[in-house]
Design a protein around this motif. Structure first.
Motif, PDB file in Angstrom:
ATOM      1  N   GLY A 252      10.875  51.251   8.679  1.00  0.00           N
ATOM      2  CA  GLY A 252      11.331  52.023   7.543  1.00  0.00           C
ATOM      3  C   GLY A 252      11.366  51.270   6.230  1.00  0.00           C
ATOM      4  N   GLY A 253      12.316  51.652   5.387  1.00  0.00           N
ATOM      5  CA  GLY A 253      12.435  51.096   4.056  1.00  0.00           C
ATOM      6  C   GLY A 253      12.043  52.117   2.997  1.00  0.00           C
ATOM      7  N   LYS A 260      -1.661  56.923  -7.068  1.00  0.00           N
ATOM      8  CA  LYS A 260      -1.309  56.293  -8.337  1.00  0.00           C
ATOM      9  C   LYS A 260      -0.028  56.839  -8.937  1.00  0.00           C
ATOM     10  CE  LYS A 260      -3.307  54.979 -12.790  1.00  0.00           C
ATOM     11  NZ  LYS A 260      -4.518  55.037 -13.660  1.00  0.00           N
ATOM     12  N   TYR A 261       0.166  58.147  -8.886  1.00  0.00           N
ATOM     13  CA  TYR A 261       1.309  58.744  -9.573  1.00  0.00           C
ATOM     14  C   TYR A 261       2.384  59.251  -8.609  1.00  0.00           C
ATOM     15  CZ  TYR A 261      -1.914  58.540 -13.497  1.00  0.00           C
ATOM     16  OH  TYR A 261      -2.781  58.107 -14.462  1.00  0.00           O
ATOM     17  N   CYS A 262       2.317  58.850  -7.352  1.00  0.00           N
ATOM     18  CA  CYS A 262       3.320  59.279  -6.372  1.00  0.00           C
ATOM     19  C   CYS A 262       4.607  58.479  -6.534  1.00  0.00           C
ATOM     20  CB  CYS A 262       2.790  59.105  -4.954  1.00  0.00           C
ATOM     21  SG  CYS A 262       1.430  60.197  -4.539  1.00  0.00           S
ATOM     22  N   SER A 263       5.721  59.146  -6.339  1.00  0.00           N
ATOM     23  CA  SER A 263       7.016  58.473  -6.392  1.00  0.00           C
ATOM     24  C   SER A 263       7.303  57.793  -5.061  1.00  0.00           C
ATOM     25  CB  SER A 263       8.125  59.480  -6.696  1.00  0.00           C
ATOM     26  OG  SER A 263       7.916  60.101  -7.951  1.00  0.00           O
ATOM     27  N   PRO A 264       8.086  56.713  -5.055  1.00  0.00           N
ATOM     28  CA  PRO A 264       8.467  56.069  -3.798  1.00  0.00           C
ATOM     29  C   PRO A 264       9.227  57.032  -2.890  1.00  0.00           C
ATOM     30  CG  PRO A 264       8.959  54.653  -5.669  1.00  0.00           C
ATOM     31  CD  PRO A 264       8.597  55.984  -6.234  1.00  0.00           C
ATOM     32  N   GLY A 265       9.111  56.814  -1.593  1.00  0.00           N
ATOM     33  CA  GLY A 265       9.817  57.644  -0.622  1.00  0.00           C
ATOM     34  C   GLY A 265      10.285  56.814   0.550  1.00  0.00           C
ATOM     35  N   LEU A 266      11.139  57.399   1.391  1.00  0.00           N
ATOM     36  CA  LEU A 266      11.663  56.713   2.568  1.00  0.00           C
ATOM     37  C   LEU A 266      10.654  56.777   3.705  1.00  0.00           C
ATOM     38  CD1 LEU A 266      15.324  58.058   2.418  1.00  0.00           C
ATOM     39  CD2 LEU A 266      14.508  55.796   1.724  1.00  0.00           C
ATOM     40  N   LEU A 267      10.497  55.685   4.423  1.00  0.00           N
ATOM     41  CA  LEU A 267       9.499  55.558   5.484  1.00  0.00           C
ATOM     42  C   LEU A 267      10.125  55.677   6.867  1.00  0.00           C
ATOM     43  CD1 LEU A 267       7.547  52.598   3.883  1.00  0.00           C
ATOM     44  CD2 LEU A 267       6.503  54.792   4.504  1.00  0.00           C
ATOM     45  N   ASP A 268       9.300  56.138   7.844  1.00  0.00           N
ATOM     46  CA  ASP A 268       9.779  56.265   9.230  1.00  0.00           C
ATOM     47  C   ASP A 268       8.972  55.407  10.193  1.00  0.00           C
ATOM     48  OD1 ASP A 268       7.326  57.560   9.394  1.00  0.00           O
ATOM     49  OD2 ASP A 268       8.091  59.236  10.592  1.00  0.00           O
ATOM     50  N   ASP A 269       8.121  54.520   9.683  1.00  0.00           N
ATOM     51  CA  ASP A 269       7.187  53.806  10.555  1.00  0.00           C
ATOM     52  C   ASP A 269       7.782  52.523  11.138  1.00  0.00           C
ATOM     53  OD1 ASP A 269       7.313  52.646   8.072  1.00  0.00           O
ATOM     54  OD2 ASP A 269       5.169  52.334   7.844  1.00  0.00           O
ATOM     55  N   THR A 277      -0.935  34.760  14.678  1.00  0.00           N
ATOM     56  CA  THR A 277      -2.295  35.259  14.444  1.00  0.00           C
ATOM     57  C   THR A 277      -2.433  35.939  13.086  1.00  0.00           C
ATOM     58  OG1 THR A 277      -1.806  37.387  15.499  1.00  0.00           O
ATOM     59  CG2 THR A 277      -2.605  35.587  16.912  1.00  0.00           C
ATOM     60  N   LEU A 278      -1.292  36.207  12.442  1.00  0.00           N
ATOM     61  CA  LEU A 278      -1.254  36.859  11.120  1.00  0.00           C
ATOM     62  C   LEU A 278      -1.894  38.238  11.155  1.00  0.00           C
ATOM     63  CD1 LEU A 278      -2.121  33.830   8.783  1.00  0.00           C
ATOM     64  CD2 LEU A 278       0.110  34.585   9.647  1.00  0.00           C
ATOM     65  N   THR A 279      -1.605  38.977  12.218  1.00  0.00           N
ATOM     66  CA  THR A 279      -2.156  40.318  12.365  1.00  0.00           C
ATOM     67  C   THR A 279      -1.043  41.358  12.435  1.00  0.00           C
ATOM     68  OG1 THR A 279      -2.235  39.991  14.771  1.00  0.00           O
ATOM     69  CG2 THR A 279      -4.268  39.588  13.527  1.00  0.00           C
ATOM     70  N   TRP A 280      -1.312  42.533  11.867  1.00  0.00           N
ATOM     71  CA  TRP A 280      -0.394  43.666  11.923  1.00  0.00           C
ATOM     72  C   TRP A 280      -0.780  44.586  13.075  1.00  0.00           C
ATOM     73  CZ3 TRP A 280       4.076  44.224   9.528  1.00  0.00           C
ATOM     74  CH2 TRP A 280       4.306  43.593   8.317  1.00  0.00           C
ATOM     75  N   ILE A 281       0.228  45.156  13.736  1.00  0.00           N
ATOM     76  CA  ILE A 281       0.013  46.180  14.754  1.00  0.00           C
ATOM     77  C   ILE A 281       0.895  47.369  14.410  1.00  0.00           C
ATOM     78  CG2 ILE A 281       0.230  46.791  17.199  1.00  0.00           C
ATOM     79  CD1 ILE A 281      -0.190  43.857  17.870  1.00  0.00           C
ATOM     80  N   HIS A 282       0.309  48.537  14.299  1.00  0.00           N
ATOM     81  CA  HIS A 282       1.060  49.754  14.019  1.00  0.00           C
ATOM     82  C   HIS A 282       1.581  50.331  15.330  1.00  0.00           C
ATOM     83  CE1 HIS A 282       1.147  54.235  12.902  1.00  0.00           C
ATOM     84  NE2 HIS A 282       2.241  53.666  12.429  1.00  0.00           N
ATOM     85  N   ILE A 283       2.907  50.484  15.436  1.00  0.00           N
ATOM     86  CA  ILE A 283       3.507  50.966  16.677  1.00  0.00           C
ATOM     87  C   ILE A 283       3.703  52.471  16.642  1.00  0.00           C
ATOM     88  CG2 ILE A 283       5.528  50.834  18.181  1.00  0.00           C
ATOM     89  CD1 ILE A 283       5.867  47.941  17.299  1.00  0.00           C
ATOM     90  N   GLU A 284       4.355  52.981  15.595  1.00  0.00           N
ATOM     91  CA  GLU A 284       4.562  54.429  15.505  1.00  0.00           C
ATOM     92  C   GLU A 284       4.986  54.797  14.100  1.00  0.00           C
ATOM     93  OE1 GLU A 284       7.782  55.528  18.144  1.00  0.00           O
ATOM     94  OE2 GLU A 284       9.178  55.373  16.463  1.00  0.00           O
ATOM     95  N   GLY A 285       4.910  56.101  13.797  1.00  0.00           N
ATOM     96  CA  GLY A 285       5.345  56.625  12.515  1.00  0.00           C
ATOM     97  C   GLY A 285       4.383  56.287  11.392  1.00  0.00           C
ATOM     98  N   GLU A 286       4.254  57.189  10.456  1.00  0.00           N
ATOM     99  CA  GLU A 286       3.391  56.936   9.307  1.00  0.00           C
ATOM    100  C   GLU A 286       3.741  57.858   8.143  1.00  0.00           C
ATOM    101  OE1 GLU A 286      -0.634  57.724  10.348  1.00  0.00           O
ATOM    102  OE2 GLU A 286      -0.198  59.694  11.232  1.00  0.00           O
ATOM    103  N   ASN A 287       4.932  58.441   8.192  1.00  0.00           N
ATOM    104  CA  ASN A 287       5.269  59.493   7.247  1.00  0.00           C
ATOM    105  C   ASN A 287       6.357  59.069   6.268  1.00  0.00           C
ATOM    106  OD1 ASN A 287       3.550  61.494   8.541  1.00  0.00           O
ATOM    107  ND2 ASN A 287       5.058  61.456  10.195  1.00  0.00           N
ATOM    108  N   PHE A 288       6.328  59.725   5.128  1.00  0.00           N
ATOM    109  CA  PHE A 288       7.378  59.582   4.134  1.00  0.00           C
ATOM    110  C   PHE A 288       8.349  60.760   4.253  1.00  0.00           C
ATOM    111  CE2 PHE A 288       4.148  56.877   2.334  1.00  0.00           C
ATOM    112  CZ  PHE A 288       4.859  55.883   1.680  1.00  0.00           C
ATOM    113  N   ASN A 289       9.621  60.446   4.043  1.00  0.00           N
ATOM    114  CA  ASN A 289      10.664  61.470   3.923  1.00  0.00           C
ATOM    115  C   ASN A 289      10.695  62.422   5.117  1.00  0.00           C
ATOM    116  OD1 ASN A 289      11.262  60.320   1.427  1.00  0.00           O
ATOM    117  ND2 ASN A 289       9.988  61.757   0.300  1.00  0.00           N
ATOM    118  N   GLN A 290      10.802  61.834   6.306  1.00  0.00           N
ATOM    119  CA  GLN A 290      10.923  62.607   7.533  1.00  0.00           C
ATOM    120  C   GLN A 290      12.363  62.576   8.032  1.00  0.00           C
ATOM    121  OE1 GLN A 290       8.302  64.380   9.197  1.00  0.00           O
ATOM    122  NE2 GLN A 290       7.442  64.011   7.162  1.00  0.00           N
ATOM    123  N   THR A 291      12.868  63.713   8.449  1.00  0.00           N
ATOM    124  CA  THR A 291      14.222  63.769   8.997  1.00  0.00           C
ATOM    125  C   THR A 291      14.219  63.289  10.446  1.00  0.00           C
ATOM    126  OG1 THR A 291      13.888  66.084   9.608  1.00  0.00           O
ATOM    127  CG2 THR A 291      14.912  65.650   7.474  1.00  0.00           C
TER     128      THR A 291
END
Length: 469
Positions: A252-253, A260-269, A277-291
């Motif tokens: 989150g965060g 470019k013109y989108c406002s910041p939002g709360l994350l659920d990822d 290894t300096l690698t990212w792994i996406h586990i779950e979530g990818e949305n802004f402003n989800q309840t």
């Protein structure tokens, strides 16, 4: 009234109870009703402060933050506080900013004091490896003022010696040294090699996604370039951060969408970053402003999740990533806004699912605890919802780990509103199905069903059998 031993046929069965116990909350100190302050004795309410726990000296520390003083002024707070003990913790004023600002007042001075960090909020913090001879507290960056037209960001680095000198020391670098840009709200963690890391945060114009590592022995900052540019999380500030072995987990965060013109939002990822290894792994979530999706309390589910949130208190125990409260997104009939929560969740890395562990699923829950005295654990009362309350964990020998959280923002629309309460949360050690023994006794006067933890023998008064039937 003779004593008779009932002769009965006893059937012993094992019942598995799949419900997870919700742990206990203990109100340690502070006010539950209002934000007040007693100078030099009890800290006033605050949020976005720096916090540490030192295992070597067994003390928690708090520095700065945002809050209100006795005169009603709202802004950046000063003072450095320590709290020793585990059950009857009392805050003690440790060091102050040596000007007109007292421990519990808003700083209005523009003059820096080089004997300790300038008053600020949103700093990154670390505790140096407790296995070292010195267990220093570290602080980087932050912001001076809540006034968007008159504030300053920092990229200075300080450490506080807890063992010998009990003083702040500023780190100085050559003019040509590469150091992180000034920011606040960055994620921070330390690794097993005693390096200090930061991720993201916000500078004067945007939310960041850069990663930096500080080597304490070499006194050197290094900018980290993750492998691969297509798989990486959105820029963010105030996420929940957990380190396990060589992997850091980010949840989150407050994030910046890729437009470019989108406002910041709360994350659920939820993301994992391997610091080797300096690698990212996406586990779950990818949305802004989800309840959040709650499901059944205490039951792990692939469909349950805490939704988008920022500023949660967070801890880790083994393979479980814990979060409490935070600022969340809410959507009304004709409007969108945010609120605070007091729910407790954990993500189990082994089964890769969330569990709603305790607390309310109501936003801005203002539950008070009038029936509980300080120091008394309870399983049926819980703290008021809050956000931006950095917590810490304590694990004593032969005892369960405890989570602590202090104060925090309790109303997003009225940021000055808060409490100065300190709470301890103790998860139950039975995060597995509860095992009960069921004894079914069949005798001439009826059937008895008794649930016990340990059975040695069963003797019953003959005159009591009809009473319990």
């Amino acid at each position: 009234n003779t004593r008779n031993l009932i002769t009965a046929t006893i059937i012993i069965a094992i019942m598995i109870n799949p419900t997870i116990s919700s742990g206990t909350y203990t109100w340690i100190s502070g006010s539950l009703d209002s934000c007040h302050s007693i100078p030099n004795a009890l800290m006033n309410c605050r949020h976005q402060f720096g916090s540490w726990y030192s295992p070597k000296v067994r003390s928690a520390y708090v520095f700065g933050g945002i809050g209100s003083d006795l005169s009603g002024d709202y802004g950046t707070l000063c003072g450095f506080w320590a709290n020793s003990g585990h059950y009857e913790m009392e805050w003690k004023y440790n060091h102050g900013y040596h000007n007109s600002c007292e421990p519990n007042c808003v700083n209005k001075s523009k003059v820096e004091n080089h004997r300790m960090p300038y008053c600020r909020f949103g700093s990154a913090t670390w505790v140096e490896d407790p296995h070292n001879e010195l267990e220093n507290l570290w602080l980087f960056g932050g912001r001076t003022s809540i006034d968007d037209s008159d504030y300053r960001l920092f990229n200075d680095l300080w450490h506080y010696e807890t063992v010998y000198s009990n003083r702040w020391i500023k780190e100085y670098f050559p003019k040509d040294a590469v150091i992180p840009p000034a920011r606040y709200g960055a994620a921070s963690w330390s690794d097993s090699s005693n390096n200090l890391w930061i991720l993201g945060g916000r500078d004067e114009t945007q939310i960041l996604d850069d990663i930096w590592k500080y080597n304490i022995d070499e006194k050197k900052w290094t900018k980290i370039n993750p492998v691969g540019i297509l798989v990486r999380p959105y820029p963010r500030m105030y996420p929940s951060t957990f380190i396990k072995d060589d992997v850091v987990y980010i949840h989150g965060g407050l994030g910046q969408p890729p437009c470019k013109y989108c406002s910041p939002g709360l994350l659920d990822d939820l993301w994992a970053f391997n610091i080797t290894t300096l690698t990212w792994i996406h586990i779950e979530g990818e949305n802004f402003n989800q309840t959040a999706t709650y499901g059944e309390m205490g039951v792990a589910s692939k469909t349950s999740n805490p939704g988008s949130r920022a500023g949660s208190s967070f801890w880790r125990i083994d393979d479980k990533l814990w979060i409490f409260g935070g600022e969340v997104y809410i959507k009304g009939n004709n409007s969108e806004s945010s609120a605070v929560m007091n729910d407790m969740w954990f993500y189990d890395l082994t089964v890769q699912s969330w569990t709603w562990y305790s607390g309310s699923n109501n936003v801005n829950d203002a539950k008070k605890v009038p029936s509980v005295s300080p120091g008394i654990p309870t399983t049926f009362e819980y703290p008021q919802g809050r956000a931006y309350s950095p917590g810490w964990s304590i694990e004593l020998p032969n005892e369960r780990k405890r989570f602590y959280f202090f104060s925090g923002m309790v109303n997003v629309t009225r940021g000055a509103e808060g409490l100065n309460d300190l709470w301890m949360f103790t998860p139950e050690n039975d995060l597995f199905p509860l095992l009960n023994l069921i004894l079914i006794g069949v005798c001439s006067v009826g059937t008895l069903i008794i649930v016990v933890d340990l059975v040695v023998e069963m003797e019953i008064w003959s005159t009591d059998v009809e009473h319990i039937q």
